[in-house]
Design a protein around this motif. Structure first.
Motif, PDB file in Angstrom:
ATOM      1  N   ASP A 107       0.799  -1.227   0.000  1.00 27.98           N
ATOM      2  CA  ASP A 107       0.000   0.000   0.000  1.00 27.98           C
ATOM      3  C   ASP A 107       0.827   1.271   0.000  1.00 27.98           C
ATOM      4  O   ASP A 107       0.284   2.350  -0.208  1.00 27.98           O
ATOM      5  N   GLY A 108       2.118   1.166   0.236  1.00 27.03           N
ATOM      6  CA  GLY A 108       2.953   2.360   0.156  1.00 27.03           C
ATOM      7  C   GLY A 108       4.070   2.365   1.176  1.00 27.03           C
ATOM      8  O   GLY A 108       3.970   1.776   2.250  1.00 27.03           O
ATOM      9  N   LEU A 109       5.154   3.009   0.787  1.00 20.91           N
ATOM     10  CA  LEU A 109       6.340   3.147   1.632  1.00 20.91           C
ATOM     11  C   LEU A 109       7.221   4.217   1.002  1.00 20.91           C
ATOM     12  O   LEU A 109       6.950   4.692  -0.085  1.00 20.91           O
ATOM     13  N   SER A 110       8.267   4.584   1.719  1.00 16.84           N
ATOM     14  CA  SER A 110       9.234   5.555   1.201  1.00 16.84           C
ATOM     15  C   SER A 110      10.638   5.021   1.406  1.00 16.84           C
ATOM     16  O   SER A 110      10.914   4.337   2.396  1.00 16.84           O
ATOM     17  N   VAL A 111      11.527   5.340   0.468  1.00 22.96           N
ATOM     18  CA  VAL A 111      12.933   4.983   0.569  1.00 22.96           C
ATOM     19  C   VAL A 111      13.737   6.259   0.386  1.00 22.96           C
ATOM     20  O   VAL A 111      13.509   7.022  -0.555  1.00 22.96           O
ATOM     21  N   ILE A 112      14.680   6.469   1.300  1.00 22.86           N
ATOM     22  CA  ILE A 112      15.502   7.676   1.286  1.00 22.86           C
ATOM     23  C   ILE A 112      16.972   7.255   1.285  1.00 22.86           C
ATOM     24  O   ILE A 112      17.375   6.399   2.078  1.00 22.86           O
ATOM     25  N   ASP A 113      17.763   7.839   0.390  1.00 17.42           N
ATOM     26  CA  ASP A 113      19.206   7.616   0.401  1.00 17.42           C
ATOM     27  C   ASP A 113      19.792   8.383   1.581  1.00 17.42           C
ATOM     28  O   ASP A 113      19.532   9.578   1.729  1.00 17.42           O
ATOM     29  N   VAL A 114      20.560   7.696   2.409  1.00 17.33           N
ATOM     30  CA  VAL A 114      21.168   8.329   3.581  1.00 17.33           C
ATOM     31  C   VAL A 114      22.630   7.912   3.708  1.00 17.33           C
ATOM     32  O   VAL A 114      23.053   6.901   3.155  1.00 17.33           O
ATOM     33  N   TYR A 115      23.365   8.711   4.426  1.00 15.47           N
ATOM     34  CA  TYR A 115      24.741   8.400   4.792  1.00 15.47           C
ATOM     35  C   TYR A 115      24.689   7.842   6.203  1.00 15.47           C
ATOM     36  O   TYR A 115      24.004   8.389   7.064  1.00 15.47           O
ATOM     37  N   GLY A 116      25.401   6.765   6.454  1.00 17.53           N
ATOM     38  CA  GLY A 116      25.373   6.183   7.782  1.00 17.53           C
ATOM     39  C   GLY A 116      26.753   5.832   8.281  1.00 17.53           C
ATOM     40  O   GLY A 116      27.716   5.749   7.507  1.00 17.53           O
ATOM     41  N   GLN A 117      26.838   5.617   9.569  1.00 18.06           N
ATOM     42  CA  GLN A 117      28.061   5.132  10.191  1.00 18.06           C
ATOM     43  C   GLN A 117      27.711   3.993  11.126  1.00 18.06           C
ATOM     44  O   GLN A 117      26.656   4.007  11.764  1.00 18.06           O
ATOM     45  N   TRP A 118      28.609   3.011  11.193  1.00 14.62           N
ATOM     46  CA  TRP A 118      28.388   1.835  12.016  1.00 14.62           C
ATOM     47  C   TRP A 118      29.719   1.401  12.592  1.00 14.62           C
ATOM     48  O   TRP A 118      30.713   1.317  11.872  1.00 14.62           O
ATOM     49  N   GLN A 119      29.731   1.115  13.877  1.00 12.34           N
ATOM     50  CA  GLN A 119      30.929   0.585  14.506  1.00 12.34           C
ATOM     51  C   GLN A 119      30.560  -0.719  15.193  1.00 12.34           C
ATOM     52  O   GLN A 119      29.814  -0.734  16.167  1.00 12.34           O
ATOM     53  N   GLY A 120      31.081  -1.809  14.663  1.00 12.63           N
ATOM     54  CA  GLY A 120      30.842  -3.127  15.236  1.00 12.63           C
ATOM     55  C   GLY A 120      31.623  -3.318  16.528  1.00 12.63           C
ATOM     56  O   GLY A 120      32.526  -2.536  16.857  1.00 12.63           O
ATOM     57  N   LYS A 121      31.299  -4.362  17.237  1.00  9.73           N
ATOM     58  CA  LYS A 121      31.925  -4.636  18.539  1.00  9.73           C
ATOM     59  C   LYS A 121      33.447  -4.758  18.460  1.00  9.73           C
ATOM     60  O   LYS A 121      34.150  -4.334  19.353  1.00  9.73           O
ATOM     61  N   GLN A 122      33.958  -5.358  17.410  1.00 11.10           N
ATOM     62  CA  GLN A 122      35.393  -5.602  17.291  1.00 11.10           C
ATOM     63  C   GLN A 122      36.125  -4.511  16.499  1.00 11.10           C
ATOM     64  O   GLN A 122      37.301  -4.662  16.197  1.00 11.10           O
ATOM     65  N   GLN A 123      35.447  -3.421  16.184  1.00 14.47           N
ATOM     66  CA  GLN A 123      36.058  -2.368  15.365  1.00 14.47           C
ATOM     67  C   GLN A 123      36.545  -1.215  16.230  1.00 14.47           C
ATOM     68  O   GLN A 123      35.894  -0.858  17.219  1.00 14.47           O
ATOM     69  N   SER A 124      37.669  -0.621  15.825  1.00 16.29           N
ATOM     70  CA  SER A 124      38.213   0.510  16.578  1.00 16.29           C
ATOM     71  C   SER A 124      37.660   1.854  16.103  1.00 16.29           C
ATOM     72  O   SER A 124      37.771   2.852  16.808  1.00 16.29           O
ATOM     73  N   SER A 125      37.061   1.881  14.912  1.00 15.67           N
ATOM     74  CA  SER A 125      36.466   3.119  14.402  1.00 15.67           C
ATOM     75  C   SER A 125      35.243   2.767  13.549  1.00 15.67           C
ATOM     76  O   SER A 125      35.137   1.652  13.035  1.00 15.67           O
ATOM     77  N   PRO A 126      34.338   3.712  13.396  1.00 17.15           N
ATOM     78  CA  PRO A 126      33.125   3.420  12.621  1.00 17.15           C
ATOM     79  C   PRO A 126      33.398   3.327  11.127  1.00 17.15           C
ATOM     80  O   PRO A 126      34.320   3.953  10.614  1.00 17.15           O
ATOM     81  N   GLU A 127      32.594   2.525  10.458  1.00 14.70           N
ATOM     82  CA  GLU A 127      32.608   2.449   8.996  1.00 14.70           C
ATOM     83  C   GLU A 127      31.650   3.504   8.464  1.00 14.70           C
ATOM     84  O   GLU A 127      30.584   3.723   9.034  1.00 14.70           O
ATOM     85  N   ARG A 128      32.021   4.127   7.380  1.00  9.88           N
ATOM     86  CA  ARG A 128      31.132   5.076   6.700  1.00  9.88           C
ATOM     87  C   ARG A 128      30.407   4.318   5.596  1.00  9.88           C
ATOM     88  O   ARG A 128      31.042   3.717   4.738  1.00  9.88           O
ATOM     89  N   LEU A 129      29.074   4.354   5.637  1.00 10.74           N
ATOM     90  CA  LEU A 129      28.283   3.492   4.773  1.00 10.74           C
ATOM     91  C   LEU A 129      27.326   4.241   3.855  1.00 10.74           C
ATOM     92  O   LEU A 129      26.671   5.204   4.274  1.00 10.74           O
ATOM     93  N   ARG A 130      27.220   3.732   2.635  1.00  5.51           N
ATOM     94  CA  ARG A 130      26.084   4.098   1.773  1.00  5.51           C
ATOM     95  C   ARG A 130      24.902   3.361   2.383  1.00  5.51           C
ATOM     96  O   ARG A 130      25.002   2.185   2.728  1.00  5.51           O
ATOM     97  N   SER A 131      23.787   4.043   2.541  1.00  7.28           N
ATOM     98  CA  SER A 131      22.660   3.430   3.248  1.00  7.28           C
ATOM     99  C   SER A 131      21.330   3.834   2.636  1.00  7.28           C
ATOM    100  O   SER A 131      21.243   4.809   1.897  1.00  7.28           O
ATOM    101  N   LYS A 132      20.315   3.067   2.975  1.00  2.32           N
ATOM    102  CA  LYS A 132      18.923   3.366   2.612  1.00  2.32           C
ATOM    103  C   LYS A 132      18.110   3.399   3.889  1.00  2.32           C
ATOM    104  O   LYS A 132      18.294   2.572   4.784  1.00  2.32           O
ATOM    105  N   GLN A 133      17.209   4.364   3.960  1.00  4.46           N
ATOM    106  CA  GLN A 133      16.238   4.413   5.052  1.00  4.46           C
ATOM    107  C   GLN A 133      14.883   4.072   4.448  1.00  4.46           C
ATOM    108  O   GLN A 133      14.438   4.707   3.489  1.00  4.46           O
ATOM    109  N   LEU A 134      14.244   3.061   4.997  1.00  6.92           N
ATOM    110  CA  LEU A 134      12.917   2.640   4.563  1.00  6.92           C
ATOM    111  C   LEU A 134      11.918   3.128   5.601  1.00  6.92           C
ATOM    112  O   LEU A 134      12.107   2.896   6.800  1.00  6.92           O
ATOM    113  N   VAL A 135      10.865   3.812   5.164  1.00  4.75           N
ATOM    114  CA  VAL A 135       9.841   4.339   6.060  1.00  4.75           C
ATOM    115  C   VAL A 135       8.505   3.703   5.682  1.00  4.75           C
ATOM    116  O   VAL A 135       8.073   3.791   4.528  1.00  4.75           O
TER     117      VAL A 135
END
Length: 150
Positions: A82-110
Motif C-alpha cells: 500500500d505504500g512506503l518511502s525509501v531515502i538515500d542516507v549516509y550512515g556510520q556503524w561501529q561493530g563490537k570488534q572495530q576501533s572506528s566506525p565504517e562510513r556506509l552508503r545506506s537506505k532508510q525505509l519508512v
C-alpha cells in the motif's frame, strides 16, 4: 478616564489577537472510505529501517542499486504494497570488534501501518531477509506512534 480607555483598547486588541491566533480547521482527507489509506487513524505506527549498502569509499563493492531494488520488490513491497518511502542516507556503524566506525552508503525505509502482530512480524521478516542476504549483523529499526491521514 484615560486608564479605562487604555484598558478597553488593550482588551479589544487582546480579543482580536485571540481570533487571529486560532488554528484553522483541519482539511479532510481525500481518500475517505479507502481502508488502506484512511482519513484518520488510531493505533498506527511508523517504522524506519536502516540498511547498509556498503562502504562509502568503495562504491563498486557492497549492494548495488539493482540488488537493492530487487530486495525492495521481493521482500518489502510484497509485504507492504500500500505504500512506503525509501531515502538515500549516509550512515556510520561501529561493530563490537572495530576501533572506528565504517562510513556506509545506506537506505532508510519508512513504512506507516496499523500496529498489529501480523505487521510487526512482516517488519521482522524484512530485517531477517536482509541480514540473510547480505550477512549484515543488524538492521536498525525505529518505531513510533503515528497520526496518519491521507
Amino acid at each position: 478616564m484615560l486608564f479605562q480607555r487604555v484598558l478597553s483598547g488593550m482588551l479589544v486588541l487582546g480579543l482580536m489577537a485571540g481570533c487571529v491566533m486560532q488554528p484553522s480547521a483541519p482539511t479532510s482527507a481525500t481518500l475517505q472510505g479507502d481502508a488502506a489509506h484512511p482519513a484518520a487513524t488510531q493505533g498506527w505506527v511508523e517504522t524506519r529501517l536502516y540498511f547498509g549498502l556498503g562502504l562509502v569509499d568503495k562504491p563498486e563493492s557492497g549492494v548495488s542499486e539493482q540488488a537493492w531494488r530487487a530486495f525492495l520488490d521481493q521482500e518489502v513491497t510484497s509485504r507492504f504494497p500500500d505504500g512506503l518511502s525509501v531515502i538515500d542516507v549516509y550512515g556510520q556503524w561501529q561493530g563490537k570488534q572495530q576501533s572506528s566506525p565504517e562510513r556506509l552508503r545506506s537506505k532508510q525505509l519508512v513504512i506507516d501501518y496499523p500496529d498489529t502482530s501480523e505487521n510487526r512480524a512482516k517488519v521482522e521478516a524484512i530485517r531477517a531477509a536482509w541480514k540473510q542476504r547480505t550477512g549484515d549483523q543488524s538492521v536498525l529499526r525505529v518505531t513510533q506512534p503515528a497520526d496518519v491521514s491521507f
